[in-house]
Design an enzyme around this catalytic site. Structure first.
Site, PDB file in Angstrom:
ATOM      1  N   ARG A  46     -18.914  -1.116 -20.491  1.00  0.00           N
ATOM      2  CA  ARG A  46     -18.999   0.329 -20.733  1.00  0.00           C
ATOM      3  C   ARG A  46     -19.426   0.579 -22.177  1.00  0.00           C
ATOM      4  O   ARG A  46     -20.222   1.461 -22.469  1.00  0.00           O
ATOM      5  CB  ARG A  46     -17.663   1.036 -20.427  1.00  0.00           C
ATOM      6  CG  ARG A  46     -17.644   2.489 -20.911  1.00  0.00           C
ATOM      7  CD  ARG A  46     -16.549   3.352 -20.305  1.00  0.00           C
ATOM      8  NE  ARG A  46     -15.276   2.701 -20.167  1.00  0.00           N
ATOM      9  CZ  ARG A  46     -14.463   2.350 -21.175  1.00  0.00           C
ATOM     10  NH1 ARG A  46     -14.807   2.590 -22.417  1.00  0.00           N
ATOM     11  NH2 ARG A  46     -13.319   1.729 -20.936  1.00  0.00           N
ATOM     12  N   ASP A 170     -35.691  18.796 -23.160  1.00  0.00           N
ATOM     13  CA  ASP A 170     -35.678  17.945 -21.966  1.00  0.00           C
ATOM     14  C   ASP A 170     -37.132  17.581 -21.692  1.00  0.00           C
ATOM     15  O   ASP A 170     -37.930  18.426 -21.276  1.00  0.00           O
ATOM     16  CB  ASP A 170     -35.048  18.711 -20.796  1.00  0.00           C
ATOM     17  CG  ASP A 170     -34.941  17.860 -19.532  1.00  0.00           C
ATOM     18  OD1 ASP A 170     -35.768  16.948 -19.363  1.00  0.00           O
ATOM     19  OD2 ASP A 170     -34.051  18.141 -18.708  1.00  0.00           O
ATOM     20  N   LYS A 195     -36.886   9.986 -13.048  1.00  0.00           N
ATOM     21  CA  LYS A 195     -38.193  10.546 -12.715  1.00  0.00           C
ATOM     22  C   LYS A 195     -39.315   9.618 -13.191  1.00  0.00           C
ATOM     23  O   LYS A 195     -39.349   8.483 -12.804  1.00  0.00           O
ATOM     24  CB  LYS A 195     -38.277  11.954 -13.306  1.00  0.00           C
ATOM     25  CG  LYS A 195     -37.044  12.835 -12.975  1.00  0.00           C
ATOM     26  CD  LYS A 195     -36.905  13.030 -11.490  1.00  0.00           C
ATOM     27  CE  LYS A 195     -35.665  13.749 -10.983  1.00  0.00           C
ATOM     28  NZ  LYS A 195     -34.533  14.001 -11.783  1.00  0.00           N
TER      29      LYS A 195
HETATM   30  O1  P1T Z   1     -30.837  13.969 -11.455  1.00  0.00           O
HETATM   31  P1  P1T Z   1     -30.526  13.531 -12.853  1.00  0.00           P
HETATM   32  O2  P1T Z   1     -31.020  12.171 -13.189  1.00  0.00           O
HETATM   33  O3  P1T Z   1     -29.096  13.736 -13.224  1.00  0.00           O
HETATM   34  O4  P1T Z   1     -31.402  14.482 -13.811  1.00  0.00           O
HETATM   35  C1  P1T Z   1     -31.214  15.856 -13.909  1.00  0.00           C
HETATM   36  C2  P1T Z   1     -32.473  16.518 -14.380  1.00  0.00           C
HETATM   37  C3  P1T Z   1     -32.609  16.824 -15.721  1.00  0.00           C
HETATM   38  N1  P1T Z   1     -33.707  17.426 -16.208  1.00  0.00           N
HETATM   39  C4  P1T Z   1     -34.746  17.718 -15.402  1.00  0.00           C
HETATM   40  C5  P1T Z   1     -35.941  18.388 -15.972  1.00  0.00           C
HETATM   41  C6  P1T Z   1     -34.684  17.416 -14.043  1.00  0.00           C
HETATM   42  O5  P1T Z   1     -35.744  17.726 -13.273  1.00  0.00           O
HETATM   43  C7  P1T Z   1     -33.522  16.797 -13.509  1.00  0.00           C
HETATM   44  C8  P1T Z   1     -33.386  16.479 -12.064  1.00  0.00           C
HETATM   45  N2  P1T Z   1     -34.312  17.109 -11.243  1.00  0.00           N
HETATM   46  C9  P1T Z   1     -34.422  16.952  -9.892  1.00  0.00           C
HETATM   47  C10 P1T Z   1     -33.620  16.165  -9.161  1.00  0.00           C
HETATM   48  C11 P1T Z   1     -35.504  17.736  -9.268  1.00  0.00           C
HETATM   49  O6  P1T Z   1     -35.896  17.467  -8.110  1.00  0.00           O
HETATM   50  O7  P1T Z   1     -36.005  18.646  -9.935  1.00  0.00           O
END
Ligand code: P1T
Length: 384
Positions: A46, A170, A195
């Protein structure tokens, strides 16, 4: 080293213990000590794990950041950044954000006394006007999810710094290949590495990148204390994915540009949102801020929700699924999927109802265009 070289080499020297050329998956929870407190730099996974360290160094190198921290998801990374705030603090956020980020701000942090004002970050002066003496953080996505709005990061940084606040960007949709917000004045970059950075729709992860060592220490403290870390295998998958970020992004940009041009003006399509189109209100800014326009395209069909649903059901190659940024093409209906947690009135006001979002993959463009044309045709025939 330049970008593509950093993606393949930063943090990824041959393993010192074995010579393994590729960073091994150190699938261990703990590390044996020679004497209490005497160890080789790792104690417990962790707190730190060599596979995660390699990922953190590589991610930092891509963003041009001094420090990188990896998390179990994008939202875990965002939570760690928001942990810098205290009750009474105020956030000015762009109104077009991933629905989960809005939910985190309004339903997790607001009850703890941290308030957020959501504003149109593309409107001149809107962020500045929302600043109060309690504002400690500005939060934007550019391009944004799902409307692909473009925010001027240098302007947002100036507003934040005048207020004595931090700018968080972001950078999930742009990726560091297309945009490096720290170089434009941002203080903290967050990513959903689920992503484009992971890139293969096989892992959930997040990251925080920044230059300030004091902030890094606070967020790293939270990372260990709250524990939302990625495991070794997930770290390795993200690391494997990011090696090809530049070639994938070039292909995503090329295909998305072709998809946007095809949809623009196609019969049955009311509007196309893609920063690469000259008709996009943020086109000139995007052209200045990014060397390419990304792989996401949103559109509105004549006929609203029923037509959009029929279109999505008719697609054969594009999978109807949440998420984005993988090699395969995905399509979604944000109002019922990624932005279902935003109130219907708010969705209506901001133009999310009726919207279709495409994550354009790197398949052969002829096949993608044929799939879109086929679905548009099916929908038109159904309307006759
Ligand atoms: O799903 P996660 O890894 O926790 O990420 C969240 C997140 C944060 N910022 C942006 C711009 C995002 O698009 C996302 C997650 N988005 C999707 C799951 C979606 O389909 O838009």
């Amino acid at each position: 080293m330049r970008f593509s070289t950093r993606a393949i080499h930063a943090g990824q020297a041959a393993d010192t213990a074995t010579g393994a050329t590729i960073v091994p998956i150190y699938q261990t929870s703990t590390f044996t000590q020679t004497s209490p407190g005497e160890h080789l730099g790792y104690e417990y996974s962790r707190s730190g794990n060599p596979t995660r360290t390699a990922l953190e160094v590589a991610l930092a190198a891509l963003e041009g950041a001094a420090h990188g921290l990896a998390f179990a998801s994008g939202l875990a990374a965002e939570t760690a950044v928001l942990s810098l705030l205290r009750p009474g603090d105020h956030v000015v956020a762009a109104e077009d954000l991933y629905g989960g980020t809005i939910r985190l701000l309004t339903r997790v942090f607001e009850p703890m006394g941290i308030t957020t004002s959501f504003v149109d970050s593309t409107a001149p002066g809107a962020m500045q006007d929302a600043v109060t003496p309690s504002t400690k953080m500005l939060w934007v996505e550019s391009p944004s999810n799902p409307l692909l709005a473009i925010t001027d990061i240098e302007v947002a940084a100036a507003v934040a710094h005048n207020a004595g606040a931090l700018l968080v960007v972001d950078n999930t949709f742009a990726t560091p290949y297309l945009q490096r917000p720290l170089e434009l004045g941002a203080d903290i970059v967050v990513h959903s590495t689920t992503k484009y950075i992971g890139g293969h729709s096989d892992v959930v992860g997040g990251a925080v990148l920044l230059n300030d060592t004091g902030l890094r220490d606070s967020i790293a403290f939270y990372q260990n204390a709250a524990g939302g870390v990625p495991g070794p295998f997930d770290s390795w998958l993200v690391l494997r994915g990011l090696k090809t970020l530049s070639v994938r992004m070039r292909a995503h940009c090329e295909n998305a540009g072709a998809v946007a041009s095809f949809l623009d003006g196609a019969s049955g399509v009311e509007a196309v949102y893609y920063p690469g189109l000259t008709s996009h209100p943020g086109h000139e800014l995007a052209a200045r801020q990014m060397p390419g326009f990304g792989g996401m395209v949103s559109l509105r069909l004549t006929g609203g929700k029923e037509t959009a649903h029929a279109f999505l059901r008719s697609l054969e190659l594009f999978s109807l699924a949440e998420s984005l940024g993988g090699i395969e093409s995905l399509a979604s209906y944000p109002a019922d999927m990624t932005h279902a947690s935003v109130s219907p009135e708010e969705r209506e006001r901001r133009g999310i109802n009726g919207l279709v979002r495409l994550s354009v993959g790197i398949e052969d463009i002829e096949d993608l265009l044929a799939d879109l044309a086929g679905a548009l045709d099916t929908v038109r025939r159904g309307q006759r």
